[in-house]
Design a protein around this motif. Sequence first.
Motif, PDB file in Angstrom:
ATOM      1  N   ALA A   1      -5.727  -2.370 -27.414  1.00 59.22           N
ATOM      2  CA  ALA A   1      -5.437  -2.757 -26.018  1.00 59.22           C
ATOM      3  C   ALA A   1      -6.190  -4.036 -25.655  1.00 59.22           C
ATOM      4  N   ARG A   2      -7.418  -4.188 -26.159  1.00 55.98           N
ATOM      5  CA  ARG A   2      -8.185  -5.419 -25.892  1.00 55.98           C
ATOM      6  C   ARG A   2      -7.504  -6.639 -26.516  1.00 55.98           C
ATOM      7  N   LEU A   3      -6.969  -6.461 -27.737  1.00 53.45           N
ATOM      8  CA  LEU A   3      -6.268  -7.581 -28.387  1.00 53.45           C
ATOM      9  C   LEU A   3      -5.039  -7.988 -27.570  1.00 53.45           C
ATOM     10  N   VAL A   4      -4.332  -6.981 -27.045  1.00 54.42           N
ATOM     11  CA  VAL A   4      -3.144  -7.265 -26.223  1.00 54.42           C
ATOM     12  C   VAL A   4      -3.563  -8.044 -24.978  1.00 54.42           C
ATOM     13  N   ARG A   5      -4.628  -7.578 -24.333  1.00 53.19           N
ATOM     14  CA  ARG A   5      -5.128  -8.234 -23.114  1.00 53.19           C
ATOM     15  C   ARG A   5      -5.524  -9.687 -23.422  1.00 53.19           C
ATOM     16  N   GLU A   6      -6.255  -9.864 -24.522  1.00 50.22           N
ATOM     17  CA  GLU A   6      -6.715 -11.202 -24.899  1.00 50.22           C
ATOM     18  C   GLU A   6      -5.543 -12.148 -25.157  1.00 50.22           C
ATOM     19  N   SER A   7      -4.450 -11.590 -25.654  1.00 47.35           N
ATOM     20  CA  SER A   7      -3.296 -12.435 -26.011  1.00 47.35           C
ATOM     21  C   SER A   7      -2.473 -12.833 -24.792  1.00 47.35           C
ATOM     22  N   GLY A   8      -2.694 -12.148 -23.666  1.00 49.87           N
ATOM     23  CA  GLY A   8      -1.890 -12.426 -22.477  1.00 49.87           C
ATOM     24  C   GLY A   8      -0.597 -11.637 -22.436  1.00 49.87           C
ATOM     25  N   ALA A   9      -0.373 -10.797 -23.449  1.00 50.25           N
ATOM     26  CA  ALA A   9       0.823  -9.943 -23.462  1.00 50.25           C
ATOM     27  C   ALA A   9       0.628  -8.773 -22.498  1.00 50.25           C
ATOM     28  N   GLN A  10       1.728  -8.076 -22.215  1.00 52.23           N
ATOM     29  CA  GLN A  10       1.651  -6.894 -21.351  1.00 52.23           C
ATOM     30  C   GLN A  10       1.576  -5.645 -22.213  1.00 52.23           C
ATOM     31  N   LEU A  11       0.789  -4.681 -21.768  1.00 51.95           N
ATOM     32  CA  LEU A  11       0.699  -3.411 -22.490  1.00 51.95           C
ATOM     33  C   LEU A  11       1.723  -2.445 -21.893  1.00 51.95           C
ATOM     34  N   ALA A  12       2.736  -2.100 -22.688  1.00 51.24           N
ATOM     35  CA  ALA A  12       3.783  -1.190 -22.198  1.00 51.24           C
ATOM     36  C   ALA A  12       3.290   0.253 -22.202  1.00 51.24           C
ATOM     37  N   GLY A  13       2.421   0.587 -23.145  1.00 52.29           N
ATOM     38  CA  GLY A  13       1.913   1.952 -23.244  1.00 52.29           C
ATOM     39  C   GLY A  13       1.401   2.218 -24.642  1.00 52.29           C
ATOM     40  N   ALA A  14       1.034   3.480 -24.873  1.00 56.73           N
ATOM     41  CA  ALA A  14       0.537   3.879 -26.194  1.00 56.73           C
ATOM     42  C   ALA A  14       1.164   5.215 -26.572  1.00 56.73           C
ATOM     43  N   GLY A  15       1.615   5.297 -27.815  1.00 54.35           N
ATOM     44  CA  GLY A  15       2.174   6.546 -28.323  1.00 54.35           C
ATOM     45  C   GLY A  15       1.384   6.997 -29.535  1.00 54.35           C
ATOM     46  N   VAL A  16       0.896   8.232 -29.501  1.00 51.60           N
ATOM     47  CA  VAL A  16       0.200   8.758 -30.671  1.00 51.60           C
ATOM     48  C   VAL A  16       0.882  10.034 -31.120  1.00 51.60           C
ATOM     49  N   VAL A  17       0.822  10.261 -32.417  1.00 49.74           N
ATOM     50  CA  VAL A  17       1.484  11.444 -32.951  1.00 49.74           C
ATOM     51  C   VAL A  17       0.645  12.677 -32.625  1.00 49.74           C
ATOM     52  N   ILE A  18      -0.654  12.632 -32.923  1.00 55.22           N
ATOM     53  CA  ILE A  18      -1.515  13.784 -32.656  1.00 55.22           C
ATOM     54  C   ILE A  18      -2.732  13.348 -31.843  1.00 55.22           C
ATOM     55  N   GLU A  19      -2.882  13.941 -30.687  1.00 52.33           N
ATOM     56  CA  GLU A  19      -4.089  13.726 -29.880  1.00 52.33           C
ATOM     57  C   GLU A  19      -4.968  14.969 -30.010  1.00 52.33           C
ATOM     58  N   LYS A  20      -6.251  14.750 -30.277  1.00 54.52           N
ATOM     59  CA  LYS A  20      -7.183  15.875 -30.235  1.00 54.52           C
ATOM     60  C   LYS A  20      -7.744  15.927 -28.811  1.00 54.52           C
ATOM     61  N   GLY A  21      -7.208  16.867 -28.053  1.00 54.76           N
ATOM     62  CA  GLY A  21      -7.495  16.939 -26.623  1.00 54.76           C
ATOM     63  C   GLY A  21      -8.927  17.336 -26.311  1.00 54.76           C
ATOM     64  N   PHE A  22      -9.632  17.847 -27.330  1.00 46.88           N
ATOM     65  CA  PHE A  22     -11.029  18.250 -27.115  1.00 46.88           C
ATOM     66  C   PHE A  22     -11.981  17.076 -27.358  1.00 46.88           C
TER      67      PHE A  22
END
Length: 195
Positions: free
Chosen positions: A137-158
């Motif tokens: 996300a920091r690289l996206v911000r630095e580039s001036g691009a927009q962050l549409a979102g993030a998709g992960v296959v498995i989140e460890k909710g704990f």
Amino acid sequence: MKLLEDRIRRDGKIKGGDVLKVDSFLNHQMDIRLFGEIGAEFKRRFADVPVSKILTIEASGIGIACIVAQYFDVPVVFAKKNKTKNIAGDAYTTQVESFTHGKTYDIMVSREFLGKGDQVLLIDDFLANGKALEGLARLVRESGAQLAGAGVVIEKGFQPGGDNLRRQGIRLESLAIVDYMDEKTGTIVFRGENP
Ligand code: 5GP
């Protein structure tokens, strides 16, 4: 995503309390039919968001991101874990703390492949403490691009990554959220299930 949860329960292996091994179908040997279902599901979940590029991180994010990208019909860029200095200045760089290896490393994306006008969807296999996705996300911000979102296959909710990213206002879609797992009994509880 029921199909994915069933597969994790069947083939996942719990190691040392907080590591889930899914290398028989997700990040070593790869089940491409399952990846297709994953791609279709991300496309459905992000149907309302314009996406011009998918960004992931080497190595285990790349396979998934490539299949997901077919559903969005956009290119994939992967952040490199940089060891050479030859592209310094021509790249966006940041540091990431590794969950699996416990050390800090640099990641980089060439300026050629990310910039203003891009709408970037981040894709990764796992979300634990969130350092990898925060770095992307920091690289996206630095580039001036927009962050549409993030998709992960498995989140460890704990672990805190998911909550941290959501608190930062990042739109996060996790296809399976593991809220509890026990190495001794092999129990895995997904979000939305009763323990
Ligand atoms: P984070 O930066 O969110 O702490 O960790 C994300 C990265 O660590 C993922 O890209 C993944 O490669 C690795 N990772 C974190 N937790 C696990 C886990 O339980 N199992 C596996 N196989 N990889 C993990």
